[in-house]
Design an enzyme around this catalytic site. Structure first.
Site, PDB file in Angstrom:
ATOM      1  N   HIS A   1      -3.227  -5.030   0.200  1.00  0.00           N
ATOM      2  CA  HIS A   1      -3.158  -6.009   1.505  1.00  0.00           C
ATOM      3  C   HIS A   1      -3.041  -7.446   1.322  1.00  0.00           C
ATOM      4  CE1 HIS A   1      -3.374  -2.477   3.537  1.00  0.00           C
ATOM      5  NE2 HIS A   1      -3.903  -1.697   2.742  1.00  0.00           N
TER       6      HIS A   1
ATOM      7  N   CYS B   1       1.217  -0.981   0.326  1.00  0.00           N
ATOM      8  CA  CYS B   1       0.443   0.176   0.321  1.00  0.00           C
ATOM      9  C   CYS B   1       1.136   1.365  -0.114  1.00  0.00           C
ATOM     10  CB  CYS B   1      -0.792   0.208   1.723  1.00  0.00           C
ATOM     11  SG  CYS B   1      -2.628   0.579   0.726  1.00  0.00           S
TER      12      CYS B   1
ATOM     13  N   GLU C   1      -1.327  -9.379   2.594  1.00  0.00           N
ATOM     14  CA  GLU C   1      -1.297 -10.213   4.021  1.00  0.00           C
ATOM     15  C   GLU C   1      -3.075 -11.060   4.710  1.00  0.00           C
ATOM     16  OE1 GLU C   1      -1.609  -5.834   4.775  1.00  0.00           O
ATOM     17  OE2 GLU C   1      -0.747  -7.612   4.214  1.00  0.00           O
TER      18      GLU C   1
END
Length: 547
Positions: free
Chosen positions: A519, A380, A521
């Site tokens: 993102h 990001c 993750e």
């Protein structure tokens, strides 16, 4: 129809209700049941999207664009069940809905009260999708006795009465403090917590007691006697070396059996814990270790980057190495050289964030990784800073920056290589935003498709040229600078399907330097590590052999 487990907490906060809920969900799955987990938060924010990371930790984003509590990340990581907008609700959201209905006249002129109107709204939320799964696990945020949580406790009390007998049970987490001076575990705080819970009409069926020491049989019997719970339903929750030991640890203590017994499910299906045994093996039997620096602006609170830390752990599992994470404050590099702080690390990760504070430090971290050939993953804002670094130092756009920082100060200082995203395509319609719009829920949120450049590093990592990842941002790299930057070697290797929004950049002449606007993750799991994190850790291993 689903059976409901309501998970509450007492004595103190942060006992691990979210982890216990997630572990229980995984154990029920291991016995062949389908599950869904929900979080009911008492705070008055509509959602945590506008809260500071220092205030609340990470904001977890779902595929359908909900900004939720970080516990939903635990739910997904342990069960693999993708969370939805309907799996998280706050007091603010409940009251907003009630007041909207009142303004429309839905209540036919009645006086609006907490009981029944607010509690009915909570119950309606709880019942969403109840016919889809075998078990619905609902965690109530905060602790029993909190004034903000009273409507939720009342709602679940009513809900258990509305349902046929045997369809709802209550699981309560408490603390058993250890007094070193007397060498005793003290049960009184647990007794008082259960007393408080019973005073509002809820009697726990299962007690999970957080303790640093084993619970002697005598104390277990005492807790069962004074709390009116079967001795076998007093479950110990000990500190663990890794949260991913929790399913096996809770199973050894009998949590899943106690829950099934409370529902009268007998004989209970035998669990298949092969997945969690493999996870535990990968945690404890590693072939080495790597050191990775996370250069961020919220490093004083590790929960601000919870999913990133866990995804790195998953990447380590995929490669059978231990990942040592060191948190580096990006603000240090605003005034100091990055090299002394970053030398010796096998890889560098720069996560997301908001605002200008610490961004010059992130730019220096990206420069260090690019010039020293250290593996770099920018997420990001971490991608945007890598692009600005490339624009300034390679493409010679000395005043390259982000509109976000100009908006913060109220005057133009930069050439906006990163600009405020005013419109984008979501599904079959166009979304439009203005700089002055409300902050809450106005970002580009949720899952979006991206098309990867054939032959690129990321296409090889994903083994695909089409991906779907979750987003949470309102500023975007301006595609008009693509040609100039690609001429310098920075490849725009991932784009939105319409070709307007850069999703991934990578340096062609670098061993491993990737920035992503999304993102990754958020979708990583211990039994299914995200490919970007798995390959990032692999690159760190290669880097460690050169240090």
């Amino acid at each position: 129809m689903a059976r409901f487990v309501f998970i509450t907490g007492g004595v103190v906060s942060s006992l691990g209700k979210g982890l216990a809920s997630a572990a229980l969900g995984s154990l029920l799955q291991a016995r062949g049941f389908s599950v869904r987990l929900r979080k009911l938060d008492p705070y008055l924010n509509v959602d945590p999207g506008t809260m500071s990371p220092f205030e609340h930790g990470e904001v977890f984003v779902t595929d359908d664009g909900a900004e939720t509590d970080l516990d939903l990340g635990h739910y997904e990581r342990f069960t693999g069940v993708a969370a939805r907008n309907t799996d998280s609700v706050s007091s603010g959201r409940v009251y907003s809905t009630v007041l909207e209905k009142e303004r429309r006249g839905d209540y036919l002129g009645k006086t609006i009260q907490v009981i029944p109107h607010v509690t009915n709204e909570i119950k309606d939320f709880i019942s969403i999708g109840e016919d889809e799964v075998d078990f619905m696990l609902c965690e109530i945020g905060g602790t029993v006795g909190d004034i903000e949580a009273l409507p939720f406790f009342e709602a679940i009390r009513q809900y258990s009465q509305d349902k046929p007998r045997g369809e709802c049970i209550f699981m309560h987490l408490t603390l058993l403090p250890y007094l070193a001076a007397s060498g005793e575990l003290k049960t009184k705080p647990t007794q008082h917590s259960v007393k408080e819970l019973r005073s509002i009409g809820i009697a726990p069926d299962v007690l999970v007691c957080r303790s640093e020491h084993p619970i002697p049989e005598k104390e277990r019997e005492k807790i069962g006697l004074f709390c009116n719970v079967r001795k076998e339903s007093v479950i110990a929750a000990y500190d663990l070396n890794s949260i991913y030991e929790a399913p096996l640890a809770y199973h050894r203590e009998g949590l899943d059996q106690a829950v099934l017994d409370a529902f009268g499910i007998s004989p209970a299906p035998k669990p298949d814990l092969t997945v969690w045994e493999d996870v535990a093996d990968r945690i404890h039997n590693t072939d080495g270790e790597v050191n990775i620096a996370i250069v961020g602006k919220y490093v004083q609170l590790e929960d601000a980057y919870k999913s990133i830390k866990e995804a790195l752990t998953h990447g380590g599992m995929a490669n059978r190495v231990k990942v040592n994470v060191e948190w580096v404050d990006a603000e240090i590099f605003d005034t100091e050289d990055a090299a002394p702080y970053l030398e010796g690390f096998h890889a560098i990760l720069v996560p997301g964030g908001f605002g200008e504070r610490g961004t010059e430090g992130k730019i220096k971290a990206a420069e260090f990784a690019r010039t020293r050939k250290v593996p770099y993953l920018g997420i990001c804002l971490g991608m945007q800073m890598a692009v600005i670094e490339a624009a300034r130092n390679v493409a010679k756009l000395a005043d390259a920056g982000s509109e976000e920082f100009d908006h913060e100060l109220g005057k133009k200082r930069f050439t906006p290589v990163v600009y405020h995203l005013k419109e984008w395509v979501q599904g079959n319609h166009k979304v439009e935003r203005k700089v002055g719009d409300d902050k809450g829920g106005t970002m580009r949120l949720g899952a979006y498709d991206a098309t990867l450049l054939e032959g690129s590093k990321v296409a090889g990592i994903y083994d695909s040229t089409h991906i779907e990842e979750r987003h949470r941002h309102r500023y975007e790299v301006d595609v008009k600078y693509r040609e100039k930057l690609e001429a310098c070697g920075l490849s725009f290797s991932g784009m939105s399907p319409d070709g307007r929004l850069p999703e991934i950049v990578e340096w062609k002449d670098h061993p491993w330097f990737i920035g992503v606007q999304f993102h990754p993750e958020l979708k990583s799991k211990p039994f299914a590590p995200h490919p970007l994190f798995a390959d990032f850790v692999r690159a760190a291993i290669e880097s460690s052999r050169l240090v």
